[in-house]
Design a protein around this motif. Structure first.
Motif, short mmCIF file in Angstrom:
data_model
loop_
_atom_site.label_atom_id
_atom_site.label_comp_id
_atom_site.label_asym_id
_atom_site.label_seq_id
_atom_site.Cartn_x
_atom_site.Cartn_y
_atom_site.Cartn_z
N LEU A 110 0.83 -1.20 0.00
CA LEU A 110 0.00 0.00 0.00
C LEU A 110 0.87 1.25 0.00
O LEU A 110 1.88 1.30 0.71
N PRO A 111 0.49 2.29 -0.76
CA PRO A 111 1.33 3.48 -0.87
C PRO A 111 1.45 4.30 0.41
O PRO A 111 2.40 5.05 0.59
N ASN A 112 0.46 4.17 1.31
CA ASN A 112 0.51 4.96 2.55
C ASN A 112 1.29 4.27 3.66
O ASN A 112 1.49 4.84 4.74
N ILE A 113 1.75 3.05 3.42
CA ILE A 113 2.53 2.30 4.40
C ILE A 113 3.93 2.10 3.83
O ILE A 113 4.09 1.44 2.81
N PHE A 114 4.92 2.66 4.49
CA PHE A 114 6.26 2.70 3.90
C PHE A 114 7.32 2.23 4.89
O PHE A 114 7.04 1.99 6.07
N HIS A 115 8.55 2.13 4.41
CA HIS A 115 9.63 1.49 5.15
C HIS A 115 10.37 2.45 6.10
O HIS A 115 11.60 2.58 6.04
N LYS A 116 9.65 3.07 7.00
CA LYS A 116 10.30 3.89 8.02
C LYS A 116 10.94 2.99 9.06
O LYS A 116 10.62 1.79 9.16
N LYS A 117 11.85 3.54 9.84
CA LYS A 117 12.53 2.75 10.87
C LYS A 117 11.50 2.15 11.83
O LYS A 117 10.58 2.82 12.29
N THR A 163 4.56 11.53 -0.22
CA THR A 163 3.98 12.73 0.36
C THR A 163 5.08 13.50 1.11
O THR A 163 6.10 12.92 1.51
N PRO A 164 4.87 14.80 1.33
CA PRO A 164 5.85 15.56 2.13
C PRO A 164 6.04 14.97 3.52
O PRO A 164 7.15 14.98 4.06
N GLU A 165 4.97 14.41 4.10
CA GLU A 165 5.05 13.81 5.43
C GLU A 165 5.94 12.57 5.42
O GLU A 165 6.75 12.37 6.34
N GLN A 166 5.80 11.75 4.39
CA GLN A 166 6.65 10.56 4.28
C GLN A 166 8.12 10.95 4.10
O GLN A 166 9.00 10.35 4.72
N GLN A 167 8.36 11.92 3.27
CA GLN A 167 9.73 12.37 3.06
C GLN A 167 10.34 12.92 4.35
O GLN A 167 11.52 12.67 4.64
N GLN A 168 9.53 13.62 5.13
CA GLN A 168 10.03 14.17 6.39
C GLN A 168 10.40 13.07 7.37
O GLN A 168 11.39 13.18 8.10
N VAL A 169 9.62 12.00 7.38
CA VAL A 169 9.94 10.85 8.25
C VAL A 169 11.29 10.26 7.85
O VAL A 169 12.13 9.97 8.71
N TYR A 170 11.52 10.10 6.56
CA TYR A 170 12.79 9.54 6.11
C TYR A 170 13.96 10.46 6.44
O TYR A 170 15.10 10.00 6.61
N LYS A 171 13.71 11.77 6.56
CA LYS A 171 14.79 12.72 6.85
C LYS A 171 14.98 12.96 8.35
O LYS A 171 15.92 13.66 8.74
N THR A 172 14.11 12.37 9.17
CA THR A 172 14.23 12.56 10.62
C THR A 172 14.36 11.23 11.36
O THR A 172 15.31 11.00 12.10
N ILE A 173 13.40 10.34 11.14
CA ILE A 173 13.43 9.03 11.80
C ILE A 173 14.28 8.04 11.01
O ILE A 173 15.01 7.22 11.57
N GLY A 174 14.19 8.12 9.70
CA GLY A 174 14.97 7.24 8.85
C GLY A 174 14.20 6.03 8.35
O GLY A 174 13.04 5.83 8.68
N GLY A 175 14.89 5.21 7.56
CA GLY A 175 14.27 4.01 7.01
C GLY A 175 14.98 3.56 5.75
O GLY A 175 16.13 3.93 5.50
N THR A 176 14.29 2.76 4.94
CA THR A 176 14.87 2.22 3.70
C THR A 176 13.90 2.46 2.54
O THR A 176 13.18 1.55 2.13
#
Length: 238
Positions: A110-117, A163-176
């Motif tokens: 699903l596009p709203n569920i992504f690989h954050k840490k 989304t901008p929110e997803q990108q922000q998570v990757y730039k703060t919390i991280g992930g793959t």
């Protein structure tokens, strides 16, 4: 006669009300996972929007399938993987990762569920349907990305649009992010993310198996959602 009809109507309404209340109460509760490691416990939830994976994982947990299995593949700044039934009691140096339960779970990407840490995702082979292993899973560690490196990672993902929110998570919390669109993410760890780091940084052999065995134990308990929110701050209920 009219009184009897009114009584029947009242009883029917009462029955409907009772069913609705029971259904509502059921929705107010969910399963809390406890993933135990030598460094401590992590608690997590499984997403309702990936019902096939949730049902399968809970089935295995309730059978104590995972108890004593190893995190057999760990890669620092990437993920930790486990769930191979052949890993229990496996001799040191044995290559692991081929064990399974004889079936796959259809992809629920699903596009709203992504690989954050901290997310829990299903491992798989190279089948074209991207169907998941029936038992092997990984927990994302990943790393924090800046604008340039994140853009490069996103180009590698079939998801493409973030989304901008997803990108922000990757730039703060991280992930793959490059894994997005390729594997089913079906849950997440809610606390003690440092445990993932402790597992991921262990010394390993050329097959990324830790030199010292890291056994797991997974249990689950159904509790009120508001209690999960109060204890762990989780409010998404995906």
């Amino acid at each position: 006669m009219k009184l009897n009809r009114l009584l029947l109507l009242s009883l029917l309404c009462f029955g409907i009300s009772q069913v609705s209340s029971a259904q509502l109460f059921k929705k107010r509760r969910d399963y809390l996972l406890t993933i135990s490691t030598p460094w401590g416990d992590m608690h997590g939830i499984l997403y309702n929007s990936t019902p096939l994976h949730k049902k399968n994982f809970l089935k295995l947990v309730n059978k104590k399938f995972y108890d004593g299995l190893l995190f057999h593949r760990v890669i620092n700044t990437f993920m930790i993987q486990g769930g191979d039934p052949q890993s229990k009691g496996a001799a040191q140096g044995t290559m692991l990762g081929e064990g399974d339960v004889g079936y796959r779970v259809p992809a629920e990407i699903l596009p709203n569920i992504f690989h954050k840490k901290g997310v829990i995702a299903a491992a798989r082979d190279n089948n074209p349907e991207k169907a998941s292993s029936g038992c092997q899973f990984y927990v994302v560690q990943g790393k924090v990305w800046d604008d340039k490196t994140l853009a490069e990672q996103m180009k590698r993902s079939p998801l493409r649009t973030y989304t901008p929110e997803q990108q922000q998570v990757y730039k703060t919390i991280g992930g793959t992010p490059h894994l997005d669109g390729n594997y089913t993410v079906f849950g997440q760890v809610l606390d003690n993310l440092w445990v993932i780091d402790s597992v991921a940084t262990q010394k390993r052999d050329s097959n990324n198996r830790p030199l010292k065995d890291i056994a797991m134990k997974i249990s689950c308990k159904k509790i009120k959602k508001k209690k999960i929110t109060a204890q762990y701050g989780y409010t998404d209920w995906l």
